[in-house]
Design an enzyme around this catalytic site. Structure first.
Site, PDB file in Angstrom:
ATOM      1  N   ARG A  32       0.842  -1.209   0.000  1.00 14.50           N
ATOM      2  CA  ARG A  32       0.000   0.000   0.000  1.00 14.50           C
ATOM      3  C   ARG A  32       0.868   1.247   0.000  1.00 14.50           C
ATOM      4  O   ARG A  32       1.861   1.324   0.733  1.00 14.50           O
ATOM      5  CB  ARG A  32      -0.900   0.036   1.240  1.00 14.50           C
ATOM      6  CG  ARG A  32      -1.708  -1.229   1.431  1.00 14.50           C
ATOM      7  CD  ARG A  32      -3.134  -1.077   1.016  1.00 14.50           C
ATOM      8  NE  ARG A  32      -3.812  -2.369   1.088  1.00 14.50           N
ATOM      9  CZ  ARG A  32      -4.882  -2.698   0.374  1.00 14.50           C
ATOM     10  NH1 ARG A  32      -5.408  -1.825  -0.468  1.00 14.50           N
ATOM     11  NH2 ARG A  32      -5.434  -3.883   0.488  1.00 14.50           N
ATOM     12  N   ASP A  33       0.459   2.231  -0.819  1.00 12.07           N
ATOM     13  CA  ASP A  33       1.148   3.522  -0.806  1.00 12.07           C
ATOM     14  C   ASP A  33       0.911   4.201   0.543  1.00 12.07           C
ATOM     15  O   ASP A  33      -0.201   4.205   1.075  1.00 12.07           O
ATOM     16  CB  ASP A  33       0.627   4.402  -1.946  1.00 12.07           C
ATOM     17  CG  ASP A  33       1.536   5.586  -2.226  1.00 12.07           C
ATOM     18  OD1 ASP A  33       2.140   5.632  -3.302  1.00 12.07           O
ATOM     19  OD2 ASP A  33       1.628   6.481  -1.342  1.00 12.07           O
ATOM     20  N   ILE A  34       1.963   4.797   1.077  1.00  4.93           N
ATOM     21  CA  ILE A  34       1.895   5.415   2.405  1.00  4.93           C
ATOM     22  C   ILE A  34       1.038   6.685   2.395  1.00  4.93           C
ATOM     23  O   ILE A  34       0.552   7.119   3.437  1.00  4.93           O
ATOM     24  CB  ILE A  34       3.333   5.709   2.904  1.00  4.93           C
ATOM     25  CG1 ILE A  34       3.412   5.736   4.411  1.00  4.93           C
ATOM     26  CG2 ILE A  34       3.899   6.967   2.284  1.00  4.93           C
ATOM     27  CD1 ILE A  34       4.832   5.680   4.946  1.00  4.93           C
ATOM     28  N   ASN A  91       5.389   6.825 -13.107  1.00 10.00           N
ATOM     29  CA  ASN A  91       6.083   8.103 -13.238  1.00 10.00           C
ATOM     30  C   ASN A  91       7.552   7.846 -13.525  1.00 10.00           C
ATOM     31  O   ASN A  91       8.172   6.981 -12.905  1.00 10.00           O
ATOM     32  CB  ASN A  91       5.944   8.917 -11.947  1.00 10.00           C
ATOM     33  CG  ASN A  91       4.513   9.314 -11.667  1.00 10.00           C
ATOM     34  OD1 ASN A  91       3.773   9.672 -12.585  1.00 10.00           O
ATOM     35  ND2 ASN A  91       4.101   9.236 -10.413  1.00 10.00           N
ATOM     36  N   GLU A  99       9.578  10.229  -7.802  1.00 10.45           N
ATOM     37  CA  GLU A  99      10.237  10.588  -6.550  1.00 10.45           C
ATOM     38  C   GLU A  99      11.132   9.460  -6.041  1.00 10.45           C
ATOM     39  O   GLU A  99      12.172   9.729  -5.437  1.00 10.45           O
ATOM     40  CB  GLU A  99       9.191  10.932  -5.480  1.00 10.45           C
ATOM     41  CG  GLU A  99       8.491  12.258  -5.772  1.00 10.45           C
ATOM     42  CD  GLU A  99       7.344  12.549  -4.831  1.00 10.45           C
ATOM     43  OE1 GLU A  99       7.049  11.690  -3.964  1.00 10.45           O
ATOM     44  OE2 GLU A  99       6.737  13.618  -4.981  1.00 10.45           O
ATOM     45  N   VAL A 100      10.709   8.232  -6.238  1.00 11.58           N
ATOM     46  CA  VAL A 100      11.488   7.093  -5.742  1.00 11.58           C
ATOM     47  C   VAL A 100      12.124   6.386  -6.939  1.00 11.58           C
ATOM     48  O   VAL A 100      11.437   5.992  -7.886  1.00 11.58           O
ATOM     49  CB  VAL A 100      10.602   6.119  -4.933  1.00 11.58           C
ATOM     50  CG1 VAL A 100      11.440   4.938  -4.453  1.00 11.58           C
ATOM     51  CG2 VAL A 100       9.963   6.828  -3.752  1.00 11.58           C
ATOM     52  N   HIS A 104       8.215   1.533 -10.147  1.00  7.58           N
ATOM     53  CA  HIS A 104       7.000   1.151  -9.428  1.00  7.58           C
ATOM     54  C   HIS A 104       5.776   1.490 -10.257  1.00  7.58           C
ATOM     55  O   HIS A 104       5.720   2.533 -10.887  1.00  7.58           O
ATOM     56  CB  HIS A 104       6.910   1.804  -8.050  1.00  7.58           C
ATOM     57  CG  HIS A 104       7.161   3.286  -8.034  1.00  7.58           C
ATOM     58  ND1 HIS A 104       8.431   3.821  -8.149  1.00  7.58           N
ATOM     59  CD2 HIS A 104       6.317   4.338  -7.923  1.00  7.58           C
ATOM     60  CE1 HIS A 104       8.352   5.142  -8.090  1.00  7.58           C
ATOM     61  NE2 HIS A 104       7.088   5.487  -7.975  1.00  7.58           N
ATOM     62  N   HIS A 106       1.983   2.372  -9.940  1.00 11.67           N
ATOM     63  CA  HIS A 106       0.877   2.743  -9.059  1.00 11.67           C
ATOM     64  C   HIS A 106      -0.399   2.070  -9.584  1.00 11.67           C
ATOM     65  O   HIS A 106      -0.654   2.096 -10.799  1.00 11.67           O
ATOM     66  CB  HIS A 106       0.630   4.251  -9.101  1.00 11.67           C
ATOM     67  CG  HIS A 106       1.740   5.102  -8.553  1.00 11.67           C
ATOM     68  ND1 HIS A 106       1.689   5.672  -7.292  1.00 11.67           N
ATOM     69  CD2 HIS A 106       2.910   5.504  -9.092  1.00 11.67           C
ATOM     70  CE1 HIS A 106       2.789   6.401  -7.092  1.00 11.67           C
ATOM     71  NE2 HIS A 106       3.548   6.315  -8.170  1.00 11.67           N
TER      72      HIS A 106
HETATM   73  P1  AMP Z   1       6.516   8.504  -7.491  1.00  8.71           P
HETATM   74  O1  AMP Z   1       6.263   9.984  -7.409  1.00  8.71           O
HETATM   75  O2  AMP Z   1       5.844   7.869  -8.673  1.00  8.71           O
HETATM   76  O3  AMP Z   1       7.985   8.172  -7.404  1.00  8.71           O
HETATM   77  O4  AMP Z   1       5.770   7.876  -6.256  1.00  8.71           O
HETATM   78  C1  AMP Z   1       6.377   7.509  -5.068  1.00  8.71           C
HETATM   79  C2  AMP Z   1       5.270   7.011  -4.163  1.00  8.71           C
HETATM   80  O5  AMP Z   1       5.852   6.291  -3.104  1.00  8.71           O
HETATM   81  C3  AMP Z   1       4.408   8.115  -3.547  1.00  8.71           C
HETATM   82  O6  AMP Z   1       3.053   7.906  -3.904  1.00  8.71           O
HETATM   83  C4  AMP Z   1       4.648   7.949  -2.051  1.00  8.71           C
HETATM   84  O7  AMP Z   1       3.493   8.195  -1.281  1.00  8.71           O
HETATM   85  C5  AMP Z   1       5.076   6.494  -1.949  1.00  8.71           C
HETATM   86  N1  AMP Z   1       5.918   6.149  -0.813  1.00  8.71           N
HETATM   87  C6  AMP Z   1       7.042   6.795  -0.394  1.00  8.71           C
HETATM   88  N2  AMP Z   1       7.565   6.157   0.668  1.00  8.71           N
HETATM   89  C7  AMP Z   1       6.771   5.076   0.912  1.00  8.71           C
HETATM   90  C8  AMP Z   1       6.790   4.024   1.863  1.00  8.71           C
HETATM   91  N3  AMP Z   1       7.743   3.944   2.809  1.00  8.71           N
HETATM   92  N4  AMP Z   1       5.807   3.093   1.821  1.00  8.71           N
HETATM   93  C9  AMP Z   1       4.844   3.158   0.900  1.00  8.71           C
HETATM   94  N5  AMP Z   1       4.781   4.116  -0.043  1.00  8.71           N
HETATM   95  C10 AMP Z   1       5.718   5.070  -0.030  1.00  8.71           C
END
Ligand code: AMP
Length: 120
Positions: A32-34, A91, A99-100, A104, A106
């Site tokens: 699950r997304d946080i 993304n 961001e990560v 991934h 979504h």
């Molecule tokens: P993106 O902008 O596509 O890289 O999305 C990164 C996603 O990771 C965002 O929707 C964040 O809410 C989610 N996220 C960041 N840290 C965590 C975590 N520790 N557990 C679950 N989701 C996370």
């Protein structure tokens, strides 16, 4: 984009950081997304060091690629959203708002998700 081994999803895969797991097998982890943007907001990530979808599609072994997408199907089935539908977002990079730095997918569902591309 060079893979950064210490990114937060790599640490989740290593078990260093907890997650709310939905599904896991040899090829993928779903959790699950946080910060959920819909009633259902799950992230599906491959078990491999890929930052972007183009890197994964271009370089991942066929077994991992197939396994990842089979896992994606399992996740959709487990979430029970195949009939009602869902939005998948990947993304990528600066303009994609990534961001990560671990690939991934979504999966957003549980309500009509709205227009395809936001402006913010
Ligand atoms: P993106 O902008 O596509 O890289 O999305 C990164 C996603 O990771 C965002 O929707 C964040 O809410 C989610 N996220 C960041 N840290 C965590 C975590 N520790 N557990 C679950 N989701 C996370």
């Amino acid at each position: 984009m060079a893979y950064q081994p210490n990114n937060i999803f790599a640490r989740i895969l290593e078990g260093e950081i907890p997650c709310e797991k939905v599904y896991e097998d040899d090829y993928a982890l779903a959790f699950r997304d946080i910060n959920p943007k819909a009633p259902v907001h799950v992230l599906v990530i491959p078990k491999g060091e890929y930052t972007t979808l183009d890197e994964f599609a271009g370089a991942a072994p066929a077994e991992l690629m197939a396994g990842f997408f089979r896992a994606f199907a399992e996740v959709v089935a487990l979430l029970g959203i195949a009939e009602s539908g869902y939005r998948t977002i990947v993304n990528t990079g600066r303009d994609g708002g990534q961001e990560v730095a671990h690939l991934h997918f979504h999966v957003l569902a549980g309500r009509p998700i709205g227009r395809m591309v936001g402006r913010e």
